[in-house]
Design a protein around this motif. Structure first.
Motif, mmCIF file in Angstrom:
data_model
loop_
_atom_site.group_PDB
_atom_site.id
_atom_site.type_symbol
_atom_site.label_atom_id
_atom_site.label_comp_id
_atom_site.label_asym_id
_atom_site.label_seq_id
_atom_site.Cartn_x
_atom_site.Cartn_y
_atom_site.Cartn_z
ATOM 1 N N GLY A 1 -48.597 -31.680 -81.595
ATOM 2 C CA GLY A 1 -49.154 -30.692 -80.672
ATOM 3 C C GLY A 1 -49.538 -29.437 -81.433
ATOM 4 N N PRO B 1 -52.414 -32.645 -77.808
ATOM 5 C CA PRO B 1 -52.345 -31.568 -76.801
ATOM 6 C C PRO B 1 -52.422 -30.193 -77.464
ATOM 7 C CG PRO B 1 -50.680 -33.242 -76.378
ATOM 8 C CD PRO B 1 -51.244 -33.538 -77.737
ATOM 9 N N PHE C 1 -47.026 -28.231 -71.209
ATOM 10 C CA PHE C 1 -47.571 -28.537 -72.529
ATOM 11 C C PHE C 1 -46.594 -29.384 -73.334
ATOM 12 C CE2 PHE C 1 -47.532 -27.069 -77.042
ATOM 13 C CZ PHE C 1 -48.691 -27.719 -77.466
ATOM 14 N N ARG D 1 -47.575 -38.038 -75.090
ATOM 15 C CA ARG D 1 -48.498 -38.647 -76.049
ATOM 16 C C ARG D 1 -47.744 -39.288 -77.209
ATOM 17 N NH1 ARG D 1 -51.158 -37.865 -80.800
ATOM 18 N NH2 ARG D 1 -53.302 -38.637 -80.888
ATOM 19 N N LYS E 1 -46.655 -32.868 -72.189
ATOM 20 C CA LYS E 1 -47.848 -33.577 -72.658
ATOM 21 C C LYS E 1 -47.662 -34.065 -74.090
ATOM 22 C CE LYS E 1 -51.331 -31.164 -69.844
ATOM 23 N NZ LYS E 1 -52.483 -30.228 -69.896
ATOM 24 N N SER F 1 -56.700 -36.975 -72.790
ATOM 25 C CA SER F 1 -55.323 -37.426 -72.977
ATOM 26 C C SER F 1 -55.129 -38.199 -74.268
ATOM 27 C CB SER F 1 -54.914 -38.300 -71.789
ATOM 28 O OG SER F 1 -55.750 -39.439 -71.696
ATOM 29 N N ALA G 1 -57.680 -26.851 -72.613
ATOM 30 C CA ALA G 1 -56.285 -26.451 -72.818
ATOM 31 C C ALA G 1 -55.888 -25.322 -71.876
ATOM 32 C CB ALA G 1 -56.086 -26.001 -74.268
#
Length: 232
Positions: free
Chosen positions: A86, A137, A194, A201, A197, A133, A168
């Motif tokens: 991320g 992120p 966040f 992922r 996410k 996706s 974002a």
């Protein structure tokens, strides 16, 4: 005792925008007293409850890699970027240039594995291809909101183009106030979303139909605990 999985999030932005203050606030729920310069990288860790309040709730470690923003280390700091689960892009709301430079920072992180990145023109970089996706992120954070006059009415004018292009969330903070990220605030909710996410992922991407290579990004365990703080 079951082991706790972790994710690695890179925190980047120009020198002096408040990256160390931000990571300290996130991990310790209180402002840092005497931030100073980071040489290389500083790693902070926090526990995060993934999908808190649901049957799928689970605890994860969040590693925040605060990368020094000095241009003198531009050619060497890429060692900290691989892997990246991320990205937090940080800019100073009182410094328009730091906001404009976020695209360069994103390019630097995402091109870490691109052997031809040095020959590519920055003008050819298109953040929109990282939307969705299936991509890493991204969260955009504008700091020093206390120094911006009428920040509420300026949010739309100051919203980072990079946040819009990448799809974002963006939050605006005063990192000198603990309540900036108090539970229940919009900023806290966006930050938690966040983190979810990033975890989704990294560990649950099969639900989104990602391929194995994307789902099984290796995690790097730091062999050091560099804590050379700075004003970033």
């Amino acid at each position: 005792m079951a082991s706790i999985d972790k994710v690695k999030i890179i925190v980047v932005g120009d020198s002096g925008v408040g990256k160390s203050s931000l990571t300290h606030l996130i991990c310790h729920q209180q402002p840092i007293n005497n931030p100073s310069w980071t040489i290389g990288c500083s790693v902070e860790v926090k526990l995060h409850e993934y999908k808190e309040g649901t049957p799928n709730q689970r605890r994860y470690f969040i590693e925040l890699w605060d990368i020094g923003g000095s241009q003198n280390h531009k050619n060497t700091r890429s060692v900290f970027y691989n892997p990246t689960n991320g990205i937090i892009l940080v800019h100073d709301l009182t410094n328009r240039k730091s906001q404009q430079n976020l695209q360069k920072w994103l390019e630097e992180v995402l091109s870490r594995d691109n052997q031809n990145s040095k020959s590519k023109s920055f003008d050819d970089f298109d953040p929109e291809k990282f939307v969705g996706s299936t991509q890493i992120p991204i969260l955009v954070v504008g700091t020093k909101s206390d120094l911006v006059v009428e920040v509420r009415s300026s949010i739309h004018r100051r919203s980072s183009t990079i946040a819009e292009e990448c799809g974002a969330d963006e939050i605006f903070l005063n990192c000198q106030l603990s309540r900036s990220l108090a539970a229940g605030t919009s900023s806290s909710v966006k930050l938690s979303r966040f983190f979810d996410k990033v975890i989704e992922r990294r560990y649950h991407a099969s639900r989104e139909g990602l391929n194995l290579e994307q789902r099984r990004l290796p995690l790097y365990t730091p062999q050091f605990n560099s804590k050379l703080y700075h004003n970033d």
